[in-house]
Design a protein around this motif. Sequence first.
Motif, PDB file in Angstrom:
ATOM      1  N   ALA A   1     -21.700  24.516 -10.212  1.00  0.00           N
ATOM      2  CA  ALA A   1     -22.590  25.712 -10.566  1.00  0.00           C
ATOM      3  C   ALA A   1     -23.507  25.617 -11.478  1.00  0.00           C
ATOM      4  CB  ALA A   1     -21.452  26.671 -11.338  1.00  0.00           C
ATOM      5  N   TRP A   2     -23.489  24.575 -12.386  1.00  0.00           N
ATOM      6  CA  TRP A   2     -24.856  24.114 -13.232  1.00  0.00           C
ATOM      7  C   TRP A   2     -25.941  23.691 -12.439  1.00  0.00           C
ATOM      8  CZ3 TRP A   2     -26.571  18.993 -14.376  1.00  0.00           C
ATOM      9  CH2 TRP A   2     -27.425  18.990 -15.371  1.00  0.00           C
TER      10      TRP A   2
ATOM     11  N   ALA B   1     -16.121  22.130 -10.716  1.00  0.00           N
ATOM     12  CA  ALA B   1     -16.874  23.361 -10.315  1.00  0.00           C
ATOM     13  C   ALA B   1     -18.092  23.940 -11.290  1.00  0.00           C
ATOM     14  CB  ALA B   1     -15.586  24.627 -10.115  1.00  0.00           C
ATOM     15  N   LEU B   2     -17.768  23.590 -12.484  1.00  0.00           N
ATOM     16  CA  LEU B   2     -18.735  23.854 -13.505  1.00  0.00           C
ATOM     17  C   LEU B   2     -19.998  23.009 -13.081  1.00  0.00           C
ATOM     18  CD1 LEU B   2     -16.664  24.206 -16.760  1.00  0.00           C
ATOM     19  CD2 LEU B   2     -17.904  26.203 -15.543  1.00  0.00           C
TER      20      LEU B   2
ATOM     21  N   TRP C   1     -27.471  26.540 -10.488  1.00  0.00           N
ATOM     22  CA  TRP C   1     -28.218  27.379 -11.242  1.00  0.00           C
ATOM     23  C   TRP C   1     -29.795  26.592 -11.739  1.00  0.00           C
ATOM     24  CZ3 TRP C   1     -29.439  26.526 -17.009  1.00  0.00           C
ATOM     25  CH2 TRP C   1     -30.236  27.430 -17.422  1.00  0.00           C
TER      26      TRP C   1
END
Length: 324
Positions: free
Chosen positions: A189-190, A185-186, A193
């Motif tokens: 998200a990165w 998930a990170l 972004w």
Amino acid sequence: MGDLQSLLDGHGLTLVFFSVLAEQAGLPVPAYPMLFVAGALSMQETGPSIGAVLFAVVAACLIADTAWYFAGKRLGQPMLRTICRVSISPDTCIRQTQSLYLRVGPRSLVFAKLLPGAGALSTAMAGMTATPFLTFLFYDALGALVWAGGALLAGVVFSDFVDTILAAFSAYGHIAFMAVVGGFALFIAWRFWQRWRLLRRTGKIPRMTVMELEQRRAASERGVVVLDVRADGNAPIERIPGAVVMELHAPIDLLAEQRTDSDFVVYCACPNEMSAAVLAERLRAAGYPNTWALAGGFDEWKRLQTPLGAAPADVDVAPRPAGH
């Protein structure tokens, strides 16, 4: 390793097949970890053989990639825009993948899966450029073997390390699962972004509509320089009449003969005019203040050229890439 080991031993090939199929279909499901584990399990008596795993991988890749091939053949450029619109990769992936395929031809399928975001785009390009289906299948199957071979080999070499990881998963199942999901998930998200930052930055570049472009070309005394930042290659490509081809990262001094107070309009064929905005940003920073990205890009110009009474687009006529 308990239940996890039993699951992998009994359904390893099925898990490999469906994880590869999902990833090649475009879902955010990383298949490489499963291939890594499959390579390690092949060293055990109860694990699947390398040959069986490779067969499952090639079968899954050919099923998904054949769908992309015919989608590209039927839908053409809109198919590429759709793939990049839903992708977490930057919108410039259309230009990069087009350029790669037009330069190398179907041979690019051998290593396309190793490049982030290029797998589905390359297979769609094969359909768009009318690559013979049997040629496509041959290079795509070879590419699947190359792509899977690296992960399987790594799994074989580091089989003891994989065994340790599987044992940890069995002992700390829920915690390990949450850690993997959280890490994934990170990562997503990165990537989003990064894309948001690029969209926000290039969104500050002013856009010019097709109508405004045609009016300015007809009335401007300083002249309007139209720059095509799309992929260049050996295949015929339609262009806006009079457009100058310029690579996204080409030296700005290539425009030294142009007046800095001229109007420059850059167009591409990607969502959000991303490639055009990136080049327009470079031109503005280099001292060409009257620079715009063309709103809607080439597709919008193509759609409006009949109502505008525009002349047929210029076409580069050159032989197709080898293998076509």
